[in-house]
Design a protein around this motif. Structure first.
Motif, PDB file in Angstrom:
ATOM      1  N   MET A   1      48.275  61.346  34.745  1.00  0.00           N
ATOM      2  CA  MET A   1      48.677  59.965  35.040  1.00  0.00           C
ATOM      3  C   MET A   1      48.502  59.098  33.795  1.00  0.00           C
ATOM      4  SD  MET A   1      46.980  59.362  38.803  1.00  0.00           S
ATOM      5  CE  MET A   1      47.628  57.684  38.843  1.00  0.00           C
ATOM      6  N   PRO A   2      49.385  58.119  33.575  1.00  0.00           N
ATOM      7  CA  PRO A   2      49.250  57.243  32.416  1.00  0.00           C
ATOM      8  C   PRO A   2      48.024  56.362  32.542  1.00  0.00           C
ATOM      9  CG  PRO A   2      50.979  56.445  33.889  1.00  0.00           C
ATOM     10  CD  PRO A   2      50.580  57.798  34.388  1.00  0.00           C
ATOM     11  N   ARG A   3      47.385  56.072  31.388  1.00  0.00           N
ATOM     12  CA  ARG A   3      46.206  55.220  31.386  1.00  0.00           C
ATOM     13  C   ARG A   3      46.626  53.773  31.608  1.00  0.00           C
ATOM     14  NH1 ARG A   3      41.671  57.551  29.019  1.00  0.00           N
ATOM     15  NH2 ARG A   3      40.864  55.487  28.518  1.00  0.00           N
ATOM     16  N   ASP A   4      45.822  53.051  32.407  1.00  0.00           N
ATOM     17  CA  ASP A   4      46.083  51.644  32.678  1.00  0.00           C
ATOM     18  C   ASP A   4      45.381  50.812  31.617  1.00  0.00           C
ATOM     19  OD1 ASP A   4      46.440  49.114  33.599  1.00  0.00           O
ATOM     20  OD2 ASP A   4      45.319  49.371  35.467  1.00  0.00           O
ATOM     21  N   ASN A   5      46.117  50.422  30.581  1.00  0.00           N
ATOM     22  CA  ASN A   5      45.529  49.664  29.483  1.00  0.00           C
ATOM     23  C   ASN A   5      45.789  48.169  29.594  1.00  0.00           C
ATOM     24  OD1 ASN A   5      44.513  51.977  28.149  1.00  0.00           O
ATOM     25  ND2 ASN A   5      46.556  52.413  27.330  1.00  0.00           N
ATOM     26  N   LYS A   6      46.525  47.748  30.600  1.00  0.00           N
ATOM     27  CA  LYS A   6      46.867  46.339  30.733  1.00  0.00           C
ATOM     28  C   LYS A   6      45.887  45.581  31.623  1.00  0.00           C
ATOM     29  CE  LYS A   6      51.841  46.932  29.926  1.00  0.00           C
ATOM     30  NZ  LYS A   6      53.212  46.697  30.471  1.00  0.00           N
ATOM     31  N   THR A   7      45.329  46.261  32.632  1.00  0.00           N
ATOM     32  CA  THR A   7      44.390  45.598  33.533  1.00  0.00           C
ATOM     33  C   THR A   7      43.060  45.375  32.821  1.00  0.00           C
ATOM     34  OG1 THR A   7      45.403  46.685  35.439  1.00  0.00           O
ATOM     35  CG2 THR A   7      43.214  45.739  35.753  1.00  0.00           C
ATOM     36  N   PRO A   8      42.529  44.137  32.816  1.00  0.00           N
ATOM     37  CA  PRO A   8      41.238  43.896  32.164  1.00  0.00           C
ATOM     38  C   PRO A   8      40.145  44.780  32.768  1.00  0.00           C
ATOM     39  CG  PRO A   8      42.325  41.824  32.693  1.00  0.00           C
ATOM     40  CD  PRO A   8      43.117  42.899  33.354  1.00  0.00           C
ATOM     41  N   LEU A   9      39.212  45.195  31.925  1.00  0.00           N
ATOM     42  CA  LEU A   9      38.142  46.074  32.387  1.00  0.00           C
ATOM     43  C   LEU A   9      37.347  45.445  33.519  1.00  0.00           C
ATOM     44  CD1 LEU A   9      36.388  48.607  32.169  1.00  0.00           C
ATOM     45  CD2 LEU A   9      35.116  47.492  30.316  1.00  0.00           C
ATOM     46  N   ILE A  10      37.076  44.146  33.450  1.00  0.00           N
ATOM     47  CA  ILE A  10      36.269  43.505  34.486  1.00  0.00           C
ATOM     48  C   ILE A  10      36.991  43.530  35.829  1.00  0.00           C
ATOM     49  CG2 ILE A  10      37.109  41.167  34.009  1.00  0.00           C
ATOM     50  CD1 ILE A  10      33.496  42.216  34.926  1.00  0.00           C
ATOM     51  N   GLN A  11      38.336  43.485  35.815  1.00  0.00           N
ATOM     52  CA  GLN A  11      39.104  43.607  37.057  1.00  0.00           C
ATOM     53  C   GLN A  11      38.992  45.026  37.616  1.00  0.00           C
ATOM     54  OE1 GLN A  11      41.068  41.458  39.115  1.00  0.00           O
ATOM     55  NE2 GLN A  11      40.961  43.311  40.367  1.00  0.00           N
ATOM     56  N   LYS A  12      39.018  46.011  36.728  1.00  0.00           N
ATOM     57  CA  LYS A  12      38.847  47.399  37.174  1.00  0.00           C
ATOM     58  C   LYS A  12      37.466  47.598  37.797  1.00  0.00           C
ATOM     59  CE  LYS A  12      41.778  49.336  33.503  1.00  0.00           C
ATOM     60  NZ  LYS A  12      41.796  50.233  32.315  1.00  0.00           N
ATOM     61  N   ILE A  13      36.460  46.967  37.171  1.00  0.00           N
ATOM     62  CA  ILE A  13      35.095  47.089  37.696  1.00  0.00           C
ATOM     63  C   ILE A  13      35.004  46.462  39.082  1.00  0.00           C
ATOM     64  CG2 ILE A  13      32.726  46.259  37.379  1.00  0.00           C
ATOM     65  CD1 ILE A  13      33.162  46.584  34.350  1.00  0.00           C
ATOM     66  N   ALA A  14      35.590  45.274  39.248  1.00  0.00           N
ATOM     67  CA  ALA A  14      35.539  44.600  40.548  1.00  0.00           C
ATOM     68  C   ALA A  14      36.229  45.435  41.626  1.00  0.00           C
ATOM     69  CB  ALA A  14      36.182  43.224  40.441  1.00  0.00           C
ATOM     70  N   LYS A  15      37.382  45.967  41.302  1.00  0.00           N
ATOM     71  CA  LYS A  15      38.123  46.772  42.280  1.00  0.00           C
ATOM     72  C   LYS A  15      37.339  48.022  42.654  1.00  0.00           C
ATOM     73  CE  LYS A  15      42.554  49.115  43.013  1.00  0.00           C
ATOM     74  NZ  LYS A  15      43.892  49.442  42.417  1.00  0.00           N
ATOM     75  N   GLN A  16      36.748  48.678  41.650  1.00  0.00           N
ATOM     76  CA  GLN A  16      35.997  49.892  41.932  1.00  0.00           C
ATOM     77  C   GLN A  16      34.702  49.585  42.673  1.00  0.00           C
ATOM     78  OE1 GLN A  16      37.182  52.982  41.343  1.00  0.00           O
ATOM     79  NE2 GLN A  16      35.416  53.678  42.553  1.00  0.00           N
ATOM     80  N   ALA A  17      34.078  48.431  42.373  1.00  0.00           N
ATOM     81  CA  ALA A  17      32.864  48.044  43.098  1.00  0.00           C
ATOM     82  C   ALA A  17      33.165  47.843  44.571  1.00  0.00           C
ATOM     83  CB  ALA A  17      32.282  46.769  42.496  1.00  0.00           C
ATOM     84  N   HIS A  18      34.296  47.208  44.873  1.00  0.00           N
ATOM     85  CA  HIS A  18      34.679  46.999  46.276  1.00  0.00           C
ATOM     86  C   HIS A  18      34.894  48.345  46.980  1.00  0.00           C
ATOM     87  CE1 HIS A  18      36.396  44.770  49.662  1.00  0.00           C
ATOM     88  NE2 HIS A  18      37.279  45.747  49.740  1.00  0.00           N
ATOM     89  N   ILE A  19      35.600  49.251  46.320  1.00  0.00           N
ATOM     90  CA  ILE A  19      35.857  50.571  46.910  1.00  0.00           C
ATOM     91  C   ILE A  19      34.554  51.342  47.106  1.00  0.00           C
ATOM     92  CG2 ILE A  19      36.909  52.827  46.466  1.00  0.00           C
ATOM     93  CD1 ILE A  19      39.146  51.342  44.945  1.00  0.00           C
TER      94      ILE A  19
END
Length: 264
Positions: A1-19
């Motif tokens: 899968m292609p790497r998601d380089n556009k989403t800010p890291l802090i947004q990725k952290i928030a999404k993963q924390a919720h999951i």
């Protein structure tokens, strides 16, 4: 899968924390291995976080005047987001500042240093029922009778220094749940994730503690020096904590969060 380089890291952290932490609630009826995988993925994302990812600049180490020091809070908090599942923000500590020993009832957490260094002392509460026979007869300074109900027995689990290159400090409802955080060699900042958030209505309120000093009775009970030393080693990490009001020299101010917008 292609790497998601556009989403800010802090947004990725928030999404993963919720999951991740939503999965903790349902883990009793689900796949614990899957929950562990999600937790490890969150740890990996948090480990990569740096101050620049949140557009936060390290504070100057130049000490302020005494008058300004009395007016400025020793600690400030940048709120990023909060849901029923978790809260996330950044704590900023002035040089020499300390967040007193406190707990996180029924909560999981992660602390990731963004700049500077912090020293973290972690304790676990011991759930033994306190009786007259289990409480030391002498503390220094002595306790008043009404304070006995606020005594807690605990064990010191670790004293670790963290920097921006360190992984996160983790806590669970039963392990490393009480900690004290001290800025080392200048100002510091850390990303803080708690799940679920503090909520006094749900019996998740913050309590403060101080470590008590006991007075040795000096009685040997006929035991040899070697036996006494062995017992002291076994008990050296045990501690008595007294629940106290929020210390007068500690308060937390607020600052705006300058980083990327986060939505969950």
């Amino acid at each position: 899968m292609p790497r998601d380089n556009k989403t800010p890291l802090i947004q990725k952290i928030a999404k993963q924390a919720h999951i991740t932490f939503k999965g903790f609630k349902s883990s009793a009826n689900g796949d614990n291995n899957l929950v562990a995988d999600k937790h490890n993925e969150l740890i990996s994302l948090v480990t990569a976080a740096r101050a620049a990812d949140l557009k936060i600049s390290p504070r100057k180490t130049k000490p302020s005047s005494a008058a300004a020091g009395l007016q400025n809070p020793p600690v400030a908090y940048m709120h990023i987001c909060e849901t029923e599942v978790f809260s996330m923000g950044v704590f900023l500590l002035r040089a020499g500042a300390s967040i007193p020993l406190h707990d996180h009832p029924g909560m999981n957490g992660m602390l990731k240093v963004l700049y500077g260094k912090v020293n973290v002392r972690c304790f676990d509460k011991l759930e033994d029922n306190l009786t007259v026979s289990t409480v030391p007869s002498r503390f220094e300074p002595p306790l008043a009778p009404f304070q006995m109900a606020s005594l807690r027995r605990a064990v010191l689990r670790s004293v670790i220094e963290y920097s921006e290159t360190s992984g996160p400090c983790l806590l669970t409802p039963v392990q490393d749940n009480l900690h004290q955080i001290d800025a080392v060699e200048g100002p510091a900042a850390f990303l803080d994730i708690l799940a679920p958030p503090y909520n006094p209505d749900d019996e998740r309120d913050c309590h403060y503690y101080k470590v008590l000093q006991t007075v040795a009775e000096g009685e040997t009970d006929g035991k040899s020096n070697e036996e006494q030393k062995g017992e002291e080693t076994d008990k050296e990490k045990e501690a008595w904590l007294l629940e106290v009001p929020q210390p007068e020299d500690f308060w937390c101010g607020g600052e705006p969060y300058p980083g990327p917008t986060v939505s969950v």
